[in-house]
Design a protein around this motif. Sequence first.
Motif, short mmCIF file in Angstrom:
data_model
loop_
_atom_site.label_atom_id
_atom_site.label_comp_id
_atom_site.label_asym_id
_atom_site.label_seq_id
_atom_site.Cartn_x
_atom_site.Cartn_y
_atom_site.Cartn_z
N LEU A 4 44.21 47.63 37.35
CA LEU A 4 43.17 48.67 37.29
C LEU A 4 43.59 49.87 38.14
CD1 LEU A 4 40.05 46.40 37.90
CD2 LEU A 4 40.90 47.20 35.70
N ALA A 22 38.78 39.83 36.55
CA ALA A 22 40.20 40.01 36.89
C ALA A 22 40.37 40.30 38.37
CB ALA A 22 40.80 41.13 36.05
N VAL A 23 39.47 41.11 38.92
CA VAL A 23 39.51 41.39 40.37
C VAL A 23 39.25 40.11 41.16
CG1 VAL A 23 38.35 42.60 42.25
CG2 VAL A 23 38.91 43.82 40.14
N ALA A 26 34.02 44.80 28.48
CA ALA A 26 35.20 45.15 29.26
C ALA A 26 34.92 45.13 30.76
CB ALA A 26 35.73 46.52 28.84
N GLY A 27 33.73 45.59 31.15
CA GLY A 27 33.40 45.63 32.58
C GLY A 27 33.40 44.25 33.20
N ALA A 84 38.63 52.12 40.28
CA ALA A 84 37.91 51.08 39.54
C ALA A 84 37.90 49.78 40.33
CB ALA A 84 38.54 50.87 38.17
N ALA A 85 39.05 49.43 40.91
CA ALA A 85 39.13 48.19 41.70
C ALA A 85 38.17 48.25 42.88
CB ALA A 85 40.56 47.97 42.19
N HIS A 119 34.61 47.57 41.74
CA HIS A 119 34.41 46.15 41.45
C HIS A 119 34.34 45.32 42.74
CE1 HIS A 119 34.49 46.18 37.10
NE2 HIS A 119 35.56 46.96 37.11
N LYS A 166 36.99 43.05 33.64
CA LYS A 166 37.66 43.69 34.78
C LYS A 166 37.18 43.11 36.10
CE LYS A 166 38.43 48.04 32.31
NZ LYS A 166 38.03 49.46 32.18
N ALA A 205 45.07 43.35 39.46
CA ALA A 205 44.15 43.27 38.32
C ALA A 205 44.50 44.26 37.21
CB ALA A 205 42.71 43.51 38.78
#
Length: 251
Positions: free
Chosen positions: A40, A17-18, A10-11, A44-45, A48, A14, A38
């Motif tokens: 999130l 996605a960013v 998942a990480g 979290a964003a 990343h 993500k 993204a």
Amino acid sequence: MTIAHADYIAGMAKGLAVLESFDTQRQRLNATLAAERAGLTRAAARRHLLTLAHLGYLETDGSWFWLAPKVLRFSGSYLATARLPRAVQPTLNRLAGLTGESFSAVVLEGDHVVIVARSGSALLAYGLHLGARLPAHATSTGRVLLAAKGRTEFSAWMKGRELPRLTGHTVADPRTFRALIDEVRRQDFCMASEEHELGVHALAVPLRDMDGRTIAALNVVTTRQRLEPRAAQKDLLPLLQEAARELRPLL
């Protein structure tokens, strides 16, 4: 491709996605905008973004982030090793030399089409650079590639989908768009005029392999005059169709 839940990281998803949140419309993002794009949380964003900057894929001034040249490692490796760009490039160059127009090969990726090969530099005048992602519904290539889907698969693609109106010419009504794809499926080519961007007129045909599978689309970007139905069917369409036939054994 589907994988087992235990194999899904998942990480990594993500983080990618960013990275994919950056495009020509949003070249610089802060944590809030990246989170919105993204899907999130802002925290979290931000993590990343900072990690990607630490790894050299983004540059930052402390608040805003933008893509760094290191991201080209991915596209450079793909273009150097993938079969499709290498197979079509000589043909694109030849067509451009014959006509003075701009030609490209394009593949479908979800909601968008991606330019994987192009002729010359004339495309840059329209911002249609190598690697550019364009909305599939508003482009000649996107419609050709959507028409290649089976009717059930195309209906699944359309289900619940909104078709953004990008210019005053964009076909945004789902029923009208379905009829348009049926027409493209019947005639095996597509013309699109100023639907993605004003001043951009394009004609596309499918590129099929020896098994008859459509794996890409070949298009030309030109003036409105060259895309008048009589002129296109006399000059440009036969060139594209013949090139597609010549490329088939190479795909």
